[in-house]
Design a protein around this motif. Structure first.
Motif, PDB file in Angstrom:
ATOM      1  N   HIS A 125      24.010 -61.389 -81.166  1.00  0.00           N
ATOM      2  CA  HIS A 125      22.604 -61.317 -81.691  1.00  0.00           C
ATOM      3  C   HIS A 125      22.718 -60.766 -83.111  1.00  0.00           C
ATOM      4  O   HIS A 125      21.876 -61.417 -84.243  1.00  0.00           O
ATOM      5  N   GLY A 126      23.689 -59.699 -83.531  1.00  0.00           N
ATOM      6  CA  GLY A 126      23.784 -59.158 -84.798  1.00  0.00           C
ATOM      7  C   GLY A 126      24.277 -60.388 -85.636  1.00  0.00           C
ATOM      8  O   GLY A 126      24.065 -60.363 -86.771  1.00  0.00           O
ATOM      9  N   ALA A 127      25.374 -60.934 -85.155  1.00  0.00           N
ATOM     10  CA  ALA A 127      25.791 -62.304 -85.995  1.00  0.00           C
ATOM     11  C   ALA A 127      24.708 -63.234 -86.453  1.00  0.00           C
ATOM     12  O   ALA A 127      24.960 -63.614 -87.603  1.00  0.00           O
ATOM     13  N   LEU A 128      23.891 -63.409 -85.349  1.00  0.00           N
ATOM     14  CA  LEU A 128      22.807 -64.458 -85.795  1.00  0.00           C
ATOM     15  C   LEU A 128      21.771 -63.881 -87.018  1.00  0.00           C
ATOM     16  O   LEU A 128      21.532 -64.482 -87.712  1.00  0.00           O
ATOM     17  N   VAL A 129      21.483 -62.481 -86.450  1.00  0.00           N
ATOM     18  CA  VAL A 129      20.666 -61.803 -87.630  1.00  0.00           C
ATOM     19  C   VAL A 129      21.052 -61.697 -89.002  1.00  0.00           C
ATOM     20  O   VAL A 129      20.361 -62.135 -89.933  1.00  0.00           O
ATOM     21  N   ASN A 130      22.530 -61.533 -88.903  1.00  0.00           N
ATOM     22  CA  ASN A 130      23.015 -61.295 -90.381  1.00  0.00           C
ATOM     23  C   ASN A 130      23.607 -62.685 -91.045  1.00  0.00           C
ATOM     24  O   ASN A 130      23.891 -62.621 -92.082  1.00  0.00           O
TER      25      ASN A 130
ATOM     26  N   GLY B  95      17.510 -61.843 -73.298  1.00  0.00           N
ATOM     27  CA  GLY B  95      16.711 -61.505 -74.722  1.00  0.00           C
ATOM     28  C   GLY B  95      15.502 -60.517 -74.607  1.00  0.00           C
ATOM     29  O   GLY B  95      15.262 -59.526 -75.502  1.00  0.00           O
ATOM     30  N   ALA B  96      14.937 -60.683 -73.567  1.00  0.00           N
ATOM     31  CA  ALA B  96      13.859 -59.855 -73.235  1.00  0.00           C
ATOM     32  C   ALA B  96      14.182 -58.464 -72.853  1.00  0.00           C
ATOM     33  O   ALA B  96      13.652 -57.444 -73.521  1.00  0.00           O
ATOM     34  N   SER B  97      15.306 -58.310 -72.000  1.00  0.00           N
ATOM     35  CA  SER B  97      15.632 -57.039 -71.795  1.00  0.00           C
ATOM     36  C   SER B  97      16.353 -56.283 -72.729  1.00  0.00           C
ATOM     37  O   SER B  97      16.364 -55.102 -73.169  1.00  0.00           O
ATOM     38  N   ALA B  98      17.659 -56.881 -72.985  1.00  0.00           N
ATOM     39  CA  ALA B  98      18.634 -56.149 -73.622  1.00  0.00           C
ATOM     40  C   ALA B  98      18.478 -56.088 -75.080  1.00  0.00           C
ATOM     41  O   ALA B  98      18.612 -55.216 -75.817  1.00  0.00           O
ATOM     42  N   VAL B  99      17.915 -57.050 -75.746  1.00  0.00           N
ATOM     43  CA  VAL B  99      17.360 -57.166 -77.064  1.00  0.00           C
ATOM     44  C   VAL B  99      15.896 -56.455 -77.295  1.00  0.00           C
ATOM     45  O   VAL B  99      15.822 -55.741 -78.207  1.00  0.00           O
TER      46      VAL B  99
ATOM     47  N   ARG C  84      10.629 -64.320 -83.553  1.00  0.00           N
ATOM     48  CA  ARG C  84      10.206 -65.023 -84.621  1.00  0.00           C
ATOM     49  C   ARG C  84       9.694 -63.651 -85.507  1.00  0.00           C
ATOM     50  O   ARG C  84       9.999 -63.726 -86.531  1.00  0.00           O
ATOM     51  N   GLN C  85       8.854 -62.809 -84.816  1.00  0.00           N
ATOM     52  CA  GLN C  85       8.171 -61.987 -85.745  1.00  0.00           C
ATOM     53  C   GLN C  85       9.182 -60.701 -86.005  1.00  0.00           C
ATOM     54  O   GLN C  85       8.974 -60.530 -87.131  1.00  0.00           O
ATOM     55  N   ARG C  86      10.066 -60.535 -85.365  1.00  0.00           N
ATOM     56  CA  ARG C  86      10.923 -59.558 -85.557  1.00  0.00           C
ATOM     57  C   ARG C  86      12.062 -59.873 -86.400  1.00  0.00           C
ATOM     58  O   ARG C  86      12.623 -59.148 -87.439  1.00  0.00           O
ATOM     59  N   TYR C  87      12.795 -61.066 -86.151  1.00  0.00           N
ATOM     60  CA  TYR C  87      14.113 -61.391 -86.640  1.00  0.00           C
ATOM     61  C   TYR C  87      13.972 -62.882 -87.338  1.00  0.00           C
ATOM     62  O   TYR C  87      15.088 -63.056 -87.954  1.00  0.00           O
ATOM     63  N   GLY C  88      12.901 -63.471 -87.264  1.00  0.00           N
ATOM     64  CA  GLY C  88      13.021 -64.721 -87.865  1.00  0.00           C
ATOM     65  C   GLY C  88      13.817 -65.689 -87.356  1.00  0.00           C
ATOM     66  O   GLY C  88      14.458 -66.556 -88.085  1.00  0.00           O
ATOM     67  N   LEU C  89      13.762 -65.662 -85.955  1.00  0.00           N
ATOM     68  CA  LEU C  89      14.721 -66.279 -84.977  1.00  0.00           C
ATOM     69  C   LEU C  89      13.895 -67.422 -84.153  1.00  0.00           C
ATOM     70  O   LEU C  89      12.790 -66.969 -83.780  1.00  0.00           O
TER      71      LEU C  89
END
Length: 294
Positions: free
Chosen positions: A68-73, A86-90, A111-116
């Motif tokens: 997840h961090g690699a995707l966000v970054n 995604g719902a639980s862990a992220v 989408r709102q939090r991470y633009g994903l």
């Protein structure tokens, strides 16, 4: 080749997957277990065929939060994920049982939090599965987790790192079913769970419903009769920014949505084991048989 050698071959094949020093236009990532690596390779090959240029691979990145961090970054442009994870862990959302409503909520929050962007589900639900040897299930008349909770001796339970830590994993299992344990759970890499079960190091493991080894070992999956595990339908997550740069990426990946049933995913995972870790070959064969090759 024995099971241990096959698993070692898989790990070597995964580690060998890399990318060049020059960053390609699109880079596909995955978490660090067989199914994830296979899904990542399927996506990469499909994109290469549809877009007409080389796609980078950063497979076997690690656990959920590392991917997840690699995707966000922006280190990767997409990777496969499970809606329940995604719902639980992220996101830390409360449990939801309706898969459509869960995907809608997860899609909105990401989408709102991470633009994903979450695409439509691939078609299979890789839920947690508590597995025992068939001989033990028959001896103790076990079909469900409630049956297992009545054990007098207690279970020697083997689990992966994420199952131990995630609130929708071991804590929920013990709280709802009160499964009696003979000592603390043995935590190990996912690839070692079935070997430990086969060698009687443990007599129950927390595995997954699409694991390929379920097709070749003499095992019983215990029914989650109280329905504690949320839906874990798989889908690809994309960076919104990456889609703006290459709109064809989203269109191409949407062609994979709905193409993988539980049985198909389990069979593909099993084929990787049978072919000693040749993820690329199994991915190419799937795309060809599914009519997704050019």
């Amino acid at each position: 080749m024995g099971r241990a050698q096959a698993l070692a071959a898989i790990i070597l094949a995964v580690i060998a997957a890399g990318c060049s020093e020059e960053r390609p236009p699109i880079t596909v990532g995955s978490k660090n277990f067989l199914e994830q690596v296979l899904l990542g390779e399927i996506a990469a090959q499909h994109l290469e065929r549809r877009l007409g240029y080389r796609v980078g691979r950063k497979l076997n990145l690690g656990g959920t939060m590392l991917a997840h961090g690699a995707l966000v970054n922006g280190d990767i442009d997409l990777y496969p994920e499970y809606v329940g994870t995604g719902a639980s862990a992220v996101l830390g959302l409360p449990p939801m049982r309706d898969p459509d409503e869960l995907l809608r909520r997860v899609r909105l929050e990401y989408r709102q939090r991470y633009g994903l962007l979450w695409l439509e589900a691939l078609g299979f639900n890789n839920s947690f599965a508590l597995v025992v040897r068939r001989t033990d299930a028959e001896r103790h008349r076990l079909a469900t987790l409630s049956d297992a909770a009545r054990s007098q001796a207690g279970w020697r339970l083997g689990v992966g790192y994420e199952f131990q830590q995630r609130p929708d994993g071991l804590p929920t299992l013990l709280q709802v079913y009160r499964i009696p344990l003979a000592g603390g759970p043995k935590v190990m890499d996912l690839g070692l769970l079935y070997r430990a079960l086969d060698q009687d190091v443990v007599n129950m493991v927390a595995a997954n419903t699409t694991d390929g080894l379920l097709l070749s070992l003499d095992l019983t999956v215990l029914e989650d009769d109280r329905k504690i595990f949320p839906p874990y339908h798989a889908a690809f997550i994309l960076r919104e920014e990456s889609v703006r740069h290459e709109p064809r990426m989203k269109e191409a990946l949407q062609q994979l949505s709905g193409t993988l049933s539980d049985d198909t995913m389990r069979r593909l995972n099993h084929e990787v084991i049978l072919h000693h870790g040749q993820v690329q070959d199994v991915a190419a064969k799937f795309l060809s048989e599914s009519g997704l090759s050019p």
